[in-house]
Design a protein around this motif. Structure first.
Motif, PDB file in Angstrom:
ATOM      1  N   GLY A  69      -4.733  82.014  -0.672  1.00 32.57           N
ATOM      2  CA  GLY A  69      -6.082  82.008   0.062  1.00 32.57           C
ATOM      3  C   GLY A  69      -6.354  81.667   1.419  1.00 32.57           C
ATOM      4  N   ASP A  70      -5.325  80.679   1.865  1.00 36.68           N
ATOM      5  CA  ASP A  70      -5.428  80.261   3.054  1.00 36.68           C
ATOM      6  C   ASP A  70      -4.906  81.283   4.375  1.00 36.68           C
ATOM      7  OD1 ASP A  70      -6.325  78.103   2.078  1.00 36.68           O
ATOM      8  OD2 ASP A  70      -4.506  76.813   2.130  1.00 36.68           O
ATOM      9  N   ILE A  71      -4.230  82.321   3.613  1.00 35.57           N
ATOM     10  CA  ILE A  71      -3.788  83.316   4.912  1.00 35.57           C
ATOM     11  C   ILE A  71      -4.587  84.455   4.960  1.00 35.57           C
ATOM     12  CG2 ILE A  71      -1.842  84.600   5.615  1.00 35.57           C
ATOM     13  CD1 ILE A  71      -0.011  82.669   4.182  1.00 35.57           C
ATOM     14  N   THR A  72      -5.145  84.815   5.996  1.00 32.45           N
ATOM     15  CA  THR A  72      -6.059  85.961   6.247  1.00 32.45           C
ATOM     16  C   THR A  72      -5.511  87.450   6.525  1.00 32.45           C
ATOM     17  OG1 THR A  72      -7.831  84.386   6.578  1.00 32.45           O
ATOM     18  CG2 THR A  72      -8.292  86.634   7.134  1.00 32.45           C
ATOM     19  N   PHE A  73      -5.389  88.218   5.718  1.00 32.16           N
ATOM     20  CA  PHE A  73      -4.972  89.561   6.148  1.00 32.16           C
ATOM     21  C   PHE A  73      -6.028  90.593   6.760  1.00 32.16           C
ATOM     22  CE2 PHE A  73      -1.710  87.785   3.409  1.00 32.16           C
ATOM     23  CZ  PHE A  73      -0.476  88.658   3.848  1.00 32.16           C
ATOM     24  N   GLY A  74      -5.655  91.347   7.363  1.00 30.92           N
ATOM     25  CA  GLY A  74      -6.896  92.264   8.124  1.00 30.92           C
ATOM     26  C   GLY A  74      -6.275  93.474   8.440  1.00 30.92           C
ATOM     27  N   ALA A  75      -6.977  94.516   8.298  1.00 31.47           N
ATOM     28  CA  ALA A  75      -6.605  95.867   8.779  1.00 31.47           C
ATOM     29  C   ALA A  75      -7.745  96.779   8.797  1.00 31.47           C
ATOM     30  CB  ALA A  75      -5.470  96.313   7.963  1.00 31.47           C
ATOM     31  N   GLY A  76      -7.504  98.099   9.070  1.00 35.53           N
ATOM     32  CA  GLY A  76      -8.728  99.215   9.118  1.00 35.53           C
ATOM     33  C   GLY A  76      -8.897  99.762   7.690  1.00 35.53           C
ATOM     34  N   GLY A  77     -10.005  99.506   7.114  1.00 32.61           N
ATOM     35  CA  GLY A  77     -10.234  99.835   5.953  1.00 32.61           C
ATOM     36  C   GLY A  77     -10.488  98.748   4.885  1.00 32.61           C
ATOM     37  N   THR A  78     -11.291  99.130   3.656  1.00 36.41           N
ATOM     38  CA  THR A  78     -11.629  98.237   2.648  1.00 36.41           C
ATOM     39  C   THR A  78     -10.652  97.937   1.936  1.00 36.41           C
ATOM     40  OG1 THR A  78     -12.809  99.950   1.491  1.00 36.41           O
ATOM     41  CG2 THR A  78     -14.353  98.709   3.049  1.00 36.41           C
ATOM     42  N   VAL A  79     -10.881  97.160   0.832  1.00 38.29           N
ATOM     43  CA  VAL A  79     -10.012  97.013  -0.449  1.00 38.29           C
ATOM     44  C   VAL A  79      -9.940  98.195  -1.090  1.00 38.29           C
ATOM     45  CG1 VAL A  79      -9.885  95.693  -2.577  1.00 38.29           C
ATOM     46  CG2 VAL A  79     -10.724  94.542  -0.647  1.00 38.29           C
ATOM     47  N   GLY A  80      -8.522  98.533  -1.467  1.00 36.84           N
ATOM     48  CA  GLY A  80      -8.141  99.720  -2.040  1.00 36.84           C
ATOM     49  C   GLY A  80      -7.587 100.875  -1.103  1.00 36.84           C
ATOM     50  N   GLY A  81      -8.195 100.640   0.381  1.00 33.66           N
ATOM     51  CA  GLY A  81      -7.591 101.576   1.231  1.00 33.66           C
ATOM     52  C   GLY A  81      -6.080 101.344   1.746  1.00 33.66           C
ATOM     53  N   GLN A  82      -5.524 102.216   2.234  1.00 28.28           N
ATOM     54  CA  GLN A  82      -4.254 102.437   2.703  1.00 28.28           C
ATOM     55  C   GLN A  82      -3.615 101.000   3.146  1.00 28.28           C
ATOM     56  OE1 GLN A  82      -1.982 104.903   5.175  1.00 28.28           O
ATOM     57  NE2 GLN A  82      -3.275 104.877   6.881  1.00 28.28           N
ATOM     58  N   ASP A  83      -4.403 100.561   4.114  1.00 27.56           N
ATOM     59  CA  ASP A  83      -3.811  99.124   4.846  1.00 27.56           C
ATOM     60  C   ASP A  83      -3.914  98.042   3.955  1.00 27.56           C
ATOM     61  OD1 ASP A  83      -3.250 100.689   7.283  1.00 27.56           O
ATOM     62  OD2 ASP A  83      -5.216 100.114   8.159  1.00 27.56           O
ATOM     63  N   TRP A  84      -4.935  98.174   3.114  1.00 29.20           N
ATOM     64  CA  TRP A  84      -4.928  97.035   2.117  1.00 29.20           C
ATOM     65  C   TRP A  84      -3.989  97.308   1.017  1.00 29.20           C
ATOM     66  CZ3 TRP A  84      -5.260  97.165  -3.299  1.00 29.20           C
ATOM     67  CH2 TRP A  84      -5.502  95.988  -3.836  1.00 29.20           C
TER      68      TRP A  84
END
Length: 328
Positions: free
Chosen positions: A153-168
């Motif tokens: 929980g201490d490492i923040t991921f991020g990308a285009g799109g919500t949970v369930g999208g391709q980047d997630w």
């Protein structure tokens, strides 16, 4: 279903505004147009810019192509726009990618199956990547996965799109390969890869799960470190020294096609005309050079062949959703 209904409702409200702004005059324009279903920057923008730059330069269209930005719902607003407002416009194409099929598979565009538009063709393929800033403490994918196991929980991921999208899903599948539950990931959604990359460089996130083509302009800046490509084997060119996730012990691949769709009610004549344009474009040396300069690799599918491929991908992502614990 409740989420899908809300999304569909919100998308339609946005479409009213879009329709008022665009007007019927633009819908009847003879000028070609490519819609970017996101904000500027990122893979969708790259896809439209590739068409807008190469088609006039190779003489396959007679005038400049308009590029229109229509962000919202990671493609949902543009998809609704093409099914309800510009569904018969013979001059407009919309940038699409693997992400669109993932979102359709999960119902993120609303209650759609993927049959509501005409899938035109793909002109290139990209690959996912796992990226951190140059000053991040992780030198390779093992370092990141070990840290994630200890403190997910201490490492923040991020990308285009919500949970369930391709980047997630890129992050989720990589975590799954390291026996980490995807539900433990701390993930921040952005409206497009360009904004997510800005978030990484601005220290708002620590890991960006984007696409190689989005990184081309940053490779020589010294500001980012690509821990892994999600390709089957190492790619060529400026990415040749970057190891794959697979060779580092994590069996994850994520190819991303770049292509286009049109409204469902365009005539067969218009649909065929666009296929012929894209097929001719794929054979042009000038286009091949442009594609390579943008970090894309060859992939050419058109018409019915491409449509069948898209439908197969939607079914594939429904299976992947179960694997990463999104659905039962």
């Amino acid at each position: 279903m409740k989420f899908n209904s809300i999304l569909r409702c919100c998308s339609l409200l946005v479409l009213v505004a879009v329709g008022l702004a665009v007007g019927s005059a633009q819908a009847q324009s003879d000028q070609t147009e490519c819609i970017v279903p996101a904000k500027p920057g990122g893979g969708y923008d790259l896809t439209c810019q590739l068409a807008a730059n190469s088609l006039p330069e190779t003489g396959l269209i007679d005038e400049l192509m308009v590029v229109t930005y229509m962000p919202g719902g990671i493609g949902a607003v543009a998809y609704n726009h093409m099914t309800g407002v510009r569904n018969d416009d013979p001059n407009v194409i919309v940038a699409a990618s693997t992400g669109a099929t993932a979102n359709l598979a999960l119902g993120k565009f609303g209650d759609y199956s993927g049959d509501e538009v005409r899938w035109l063709g793909a002109l290139g393929v990209d690959y996912g990547a796992i990226v951190v800033k140059d000053d991040a403490p992780w030198q390779n994918l093992d370092d990141l996965m070990n840290a994630l196991r200890d403190h997910p929980g201490d490492i923040t991921f991020g990308a285009g799109g919500t949970v369930g999208g391709q980047d997630w899903m890129k992050a989720a599948l990589t975590a799954k390969a390291a026996d980490i539950s995807p539900h433990k990931l701390h993930y921040v959604a952005f409206e497009g890869g360009g904004k997510a990359l800005e978030g990484l460089l601005g220290d708002h996130i620590q890991v960006f799960t984007g696409d190689l083509s989005e990184l081309r302009s940053q490779l020589d800046s010294g500001k980012i470190r690509v821990l892994a490509t999600l390709s089957e084997e190492r790619v060529s060119g400026p990415f040749a020294d970057i190891p794959t996730a697979t060779e580092q012990g994590y069996d994850v691949q994520w190819p991303i096609w770049r292509g286009y769709y049109m409204g469902s009610d365009v005539s067969d004549e218009a649909y065929q005309k666009w296929q012929e344009r894209l097929k001719a474009l794929a054979d042009k040396p000038t286009f091949k050079k442009m594609r390579e300069e943008r970090g894309l690799f060859p992939m050419e599918r058109f018409g019915d062949d491409f449509d069948a491929y898209v439908q197969e991908q939607i079914q594939k992502f429904q299976r992947i959703a179960k694997k990463v614990e999104l659905t039962q």
